[in-house]
Design a protein around this motif. Structure first.
Motif, PDB file in Angstrom:
ATOM      1  N   LEU A  24       0.815  -1.246  -0.034  1.00  0.00           N
ATOM      2  CA  LEU A  24       0.051   0.051   0.109  1.00  0.00           C
ATOM      3  C   LEU A  24       0.926   1.343  -0.012  1.00  0.00           C
ATOM      4  CD1 LEU A  24      -2.808  -1.061   2.523  1.00  0.00           C
ATOM      5  CD2 LEU A  24      -3.051  -0.821   0.024  1.00  0.00           C
ATOM      6  N   VAL A  25       1.993   1.198   0.506  1.00  0.00           N
ATOM      7  CA  VAL A  25       2.890   2.349   0.675  1.00  0.00           C
ATOM      8  C   VAL A  25       3.501   2.553  -0.724  1.00  0.00           C
ATOM      9  CG1 VAL A  25       5.232   3.179   1.454  1.00  0.00           C
ATOM     10  CG2 VAL A  25       3.569   2.124   3.020  1.00  0.00           C
ATOM     11  N   GLU A  26       3.814   1.481  -1.343  1.00  0.00           N
ATOM     12  CA  GLU A  26       4.216   1.453  -2.529  1.00  0.00           C
ATOM     13  C   GLU A  26       3.338   1.880  -3.678  1.00  0.00           C
ATOM     14  OE1 GLU A  26       5.940  -2.405  -3.466  1.00  0.00           O
ATOM     15  OE2 GLU A  26       7.576  -1.959  -1.985  1.00  0.00           O
ATOM     16  N   MET A  27       2.034   1.659  -3.519  1.00  0.00           N
ATOM     17  CA  MET A  27       0.868   2.079  -4.332  1.00  0.00           C
ATOM     18  C   MET A  27       0.866   3.505  -4.216  1.00  0.00           C
ATOM     19  SD  MET A  27      -3.163   1.059  -3.985  1.00  0.00           S
ATOM     20  CE  MET A  27      -4.462   1.802  -4.726  1.00  0.00           C
ATOM     21  N   ARG A  28       0.797   3.968  -2.696  1.00  0.00           N
ATOM     22  CA  ARG A  28       0.660   5.493  -2.677  1.00  0.00           C
ATOM     23  C   ARG A  28       1.955   6.196  -3.443  1.00  0.00           C
ATOM     24  NH1 ARG A  28       3.011   7.129   3.019  1.00  0.00           N
ATOM     25  NH2 ARG A  28       4.962   6.851   1.496  1.00  0.00           N
ATOM     26  N   ASP A  29       3.181   5.744  -3.407  1.00  0.00           N
ATOM     27  CA  ASP A  29       4.308   6.503  -3.938  1.00  0.00           C
ATOM     28  C   ASP A  29       4.154   6.269  -5.447  1.00  0.00           C
ATOM     29  OD1 ASP A  29       5.218   6.594  -1.436  1.00  0.00           O
ATOM     30  OD2 ASP A  29       6.617   5.542  -1.538  1.00  0.00           O
ATOM     31  N   GLU A  30       3.575   5.249  -5.969  1.00  0.00           N
ATOM     32  CA  GLU A  30       3.284   5.158  -7.455  1.00  0.00           C
ATOM     33  C   GLU A  30       2.580   6.122  -8.035  1.00  0.00           C
ATOM     34  OE1 GLU A  30       2.666   1.306  -8.840  1.00  0.00           O
ATOM     35  OE2 GLU A  30       2.318   2.068 -11.113  1.00  0.00           O
ATOM     36  N   LEU A  31       1.182   6.240  -7.338  1.00  0.00           N
ATOM     37  CA  LEU A  31       0.316   7.456  -7.590  1.00  0.00           C
ATOM     38  C   LEU A  31       0.914   8.576  -7.551  1.00  0.00           C
ATOM     39  CD1 LEU A  31      -2.969   5.561  -6.070  1.00  0.00           C
ATOM     40  CD2 LEU A  31      -2.409   5.694  -8.343  1.00  0.00           C
ATOM     41  N   PHE A  32       1.675   8.957  -6.653  1.00  0.00           N
ATOM     42  CA  PHE A  32       1.987  10.254  -6.426  1.00  0.00           C
ATOM     43  C   PHE A  32       3.029  10.775  -7.570  1.00  0.00           C
ATOM     44  CE2 PHE A  32       4.844  13.581  -4.669  1.00  0.00           C
ATOM     45  CZ  PHE A  32       3.936  14.671  -4.176  1.00  0.00           C
ATOM     46  N   ARG A  33       3.777   9.555  -7.902  1.00  0.00           N
ATOM     47  CA  ARG A  33       4.840   9.969  -9.248  1.00  0.00           C
ATOM     48  C   ARG A  33       4.089  10.219 -10.443  1.00  0.00           C
ATOM     49  NH1 ARG A  33       7.121   5.042  -7.519  1.00  0.00           N
ATOM     50  NH2 ARG A  33       8.744   5.321  -6.207  1.00  0.00           N
ATOM     51  N   ILE A  34       2.923   9.544 -10.477  1.00  0.00           N
ATOM     52  CA  ILE A  34       2.000   9.877 -11.656  1.00  0.00           C
ATOM     53  C   ILE A  34       1.425  11.091 -11.464  1.00  0.00           C
ATOM     54  CG2 ILE A  34       0.139   9.082 -13.221  1.00  0.00           C
ATOM     55  CD1 ILE A  34       0.636   5.964 -12.015  1.00  0.00           C
ATOM     56  N   MET A  35       1.102  11.589 -10.455  1.00  0.00           N
ATOM     57  CA  MET A  35       0.721  12.831 -10.128  1.00  0.00           C
ATOM     58  C   MET A  35       1.429  14.075 -10.553  1.00  0.00           C
ATOM     59  SD  MET A  35      -1.496  12.459  -6.729  1.00  0.00           S
ATOM     60  CE  MET A  35      -2.924  11.452  -6.482  1.00  0.00           C
ATOM     61  N   ARG A  36       2.888  13.744 -10.209  1.00  0.00           N
ATOM     62  CA  ARG A  36       3.658  14.619 -10.520  1.00  0.00           C
ATOM     63  C   ARG A  36       4.058  14.574 -11.853  1.00  0.00           C
ATOM     64  NH1 ARG A  36       8.094  15.668  -5.714  1.00  0.00           N
ATOM     65  NH2 ARG A  36       7.545  17.911  -6.401  1.00  0.00           N
ATOM     66  N   ALA A  37       4.042  13.634 -12.665  1.00  0.00           N
ATOM     67  CA  ALA A  37       4.142  13.704 -14.018  1.00  0.00           C
ATOM     68  C   ALA A  37       2.788  14.210 -14.938  1.00  0.00           C
ATOM     69  CB  ALA A  37       3.944  12.317 -14.570  1.00  0.00           C
ATOM     70  N   MET A  38       1.496  14.221 -14.330  1.00  0.00           N
ATOM     71  CA  MET A  38       0.692  15.107 -14.974  1.00  0.00           C
ATOM     72  C   MET A  38       0.740  16.590 -14.445  1.00  0.00           C
ATOM     73  SD  MET A  38      -2.916  12.879 -14.382  1.00  0.00           S
ATOM     74  CE  MET A  38      -2.786  11.744 -12.918  1.00  0.00           C
ATOM     75  N   GLU A  39       1.265  16.707 -13.409  1.00  0.00           N
ATOM     76  CA  GLU A  39       1.858  18.006 -12.914  1.00  0.00           C
ATOM     77  C   GLU A  39       2.504  18.898 -14.043  1.00  0.00           C
ATOM     78  OE1 GLU A  39       4.344  19.428 -10.926  1.00  0.00           O
ATOM     79  OE2 GLU A  39       3.743  21.613 -11.325  1.00  0.00           O
ATOM     80  N   ASP A  40       3.472  18.286 -14.405  1.00  0.00           N
ATOM     81  CA  ASP A  40       4.645  18.581 -15.399  1.00  0.00           C
ATOM     82  C   ASP A  40       3.767  18.920 -16.638  1.00  0.00           C
ATOM     83  OD1 ASP A  40       6.808  18.409 -13.813  1.00  0.00           O
ATOM     84  OD2 ASP A  40       7.534  16.585 -14.481  1.00  0.00           O
ATOM     85  N   ARG A  41       2.935  17.864 -17.333  1.00  0.00           N
ATOM     86  CA  ARG A  41       2.435  18.006 -18.462  1.00  0.00           C
ATOM     87  C   ARG A  41       1.536  19.426 -18.279  1.00  0.00           C
ATOM     88  NH1 ARG A  41       2.819  14.076 -22.138  1.00  0.00           N
ATOM     89  NH2 ARG A  41       3.360  12.397 -20.780  1.00  0.00           N
ATOM     90  N   LEU A  42       1.094  19.656 -17.238  1.00  0.00           N
ATOM     91  CA  LEU A  42       0.005  20.835 -17.191  1.00  0.00           C
ATOM     92  C   LEU A  42       0.670  22.242 -16.569  1.00  0.00           C
ATOM     93  CD1 LEU A  42      -2.796  18.634 -15.484  1.00  0.00           C
ATOM     94  CD2 LEU A  42      -2.970  19.725 -17.770  1.00  0.00           C
ATOM     95  N   ARG A  43       1.800  22.367 -16.672  1.00  0.00           N
ATOM     96  CA  ARG A  43       2.728  23.364 -15.954  1.00  0.00           C
ATOM     97  C   ARG A  43       2.139  24.823 -16.439  1.00  0.00           C
ATOM     98  NH1 ARG A  43       7.963  22.182 -13.976  1.00  0.00           N
ATOM     99  NH2 ARG A  43       6.818  21.056 -12.761  1.00  0.00           N
TER     100      ARG A  43
END
Ligand SMILES: [Fe+2]
Ligand SMILES: [Fe+2]
Length: 317
Positions: A211-230
């Motif tokens: 579950l910790v790894e799932m949280r970290d993976e989802l957060f990484r994906i959110m960061r990638a989305m934020e990059d794309r929407l900068r």
């Protein structure tokens, strides 16, 4: 018709489908009653009211809202899939609460669809924001504890997003809509925290680590989305980095609240820092009819994507 319980065999264990379950007066029943009494729809908003944004800002909001909008739809459809699993597990109050959750998410989905018409822009396409596919594929992996954890993470993202607009556009149409949605989201957060606090401590250490790894993976994906929407964030003076920092703080807080210890006692994880921003760069649209991500062949439209996301998953053992 007989009202005797129907014996069934599930995973080798004799179980009984309860026609007349015990319904404790617990937090989930209280959340259900609150939800039932606090109904609203998009028709309660004043659609003659100005958006108070420039055309570029309308476009930026339409793009930034895309992952949240898809999240509203997948939360609604995913809950419909999870509800029978809760019923089968005898989680009677959770299943009743979840019925109100489905109504909430349907309301958000419908209101945002109407907002898109007002903005005169569509959500981004899956090709433009492929991280959405990775995100929702990750959410559908696992059992109902994973699902509730994913919902909590997504709700925290949505809460901070709506909170920003409720504060920044207090008198604008979307600011007012955001304030209404936030009230619903606070119930979702209370449900998820309650459910996970009851169930996570019973999991083996390896499951908690997953579950910790799932949280970290989802957060990484959110960061990638934020990059794309900068650029869109910039158009609305929305500080994406500050947003993600706040989100990470909330994720850490709730991780500890539900008993995830990052591999040790709460707060003792040596690398207790947000996952690094992925190195990947924005990808140019590919001239293909099907996207291939995470080993999946994915359809282009939201409807087909939702069908894929909501395909039944295995119940908790
Ligand atoms: Fe929602
Ligand atoms: Fe929600």
């Amino acid at each position: 018709m007989s009202d005797r319980p129907t014996p069934r065999r599930t995973s080798g264990i004799r179980s009984v489908v309860r026609i007349f379950p015990d319904l404790e007066d617990d937090l989930l029943i209280n959340l259900f009653h609150k939800a039932a009494k606090m109904q609203w729809t998009s028709r309660d908003l004043d659609w003659g009211q100005a958006l108070q944004m420039t055309p570029r800002q309308n476009q930026a909001l339409a793009r930034m809202l895309t992952p949240v909008y898809l999240g509203e739809q997948t939360a609604m459809a995913g809950a419909a899939n999870i509800l029978p699993q809760m019923m089968e597990a005898g989680e009677s109050t959770a299943q009743i609460y979840l019925a109100s959750f489905i109504m909430d998410e349907a309301r958000h989905f419908e209101a945002l669809t109407r907002l898109y018409r007002k903005l005169e822009y569509h959500p981004m396409g899956l090709r433009e924001l492929p991280e959405m596919l990775r995100y929702h594929h990750r959410l559908r992996t696992g059992d109902r504890v994973d699902w509730v954890w994913g919902i909590l993470i997504s709700d925290l993202f949505a809460k901070l997003f709506y909170q920003w607009f409720a504060d920044a556009q207090r008198e604008g149409l979307f600011g007012r809509m955001s304030a209404k949605i936030l009230v619903d989201e606070s119930r979702h957060q209370a449900f998820a925290e309650h459910y996970l606090r009851r169930n996570v401590p019973k999991l083996e250490a390896a499951r908690r680590q997953a579950l910790v790894e799932m949280r970290d993976e989802l957060f990484r994906i959110m960061r990638a989305m934020e990059d794309r929407l900068r650029a869109d964030c910039g158009a609305l003076n929305f500080d994406g980095n500050a947003f993600l920092d706040r989100l990470w703080g909330e994720l850490e807080y709730f991780s500890k609240r539900i008993g995830l210890t990052n591999g040790g006692p709460p707060g003792d994880r040596p690398d207790d820092t947000p996952p690094e921003r992925p190195d990947e760069q924005p990808q140019a649209p590919q001239p293909r009819t099907t996207l291939h991500l995470a080993g999946l062949s994915l359809p282009r439209c939201f409807g087909c994507l939702l069908t894929m996301i909501c395909h039944p998953r295995p119940a908790l053992a």
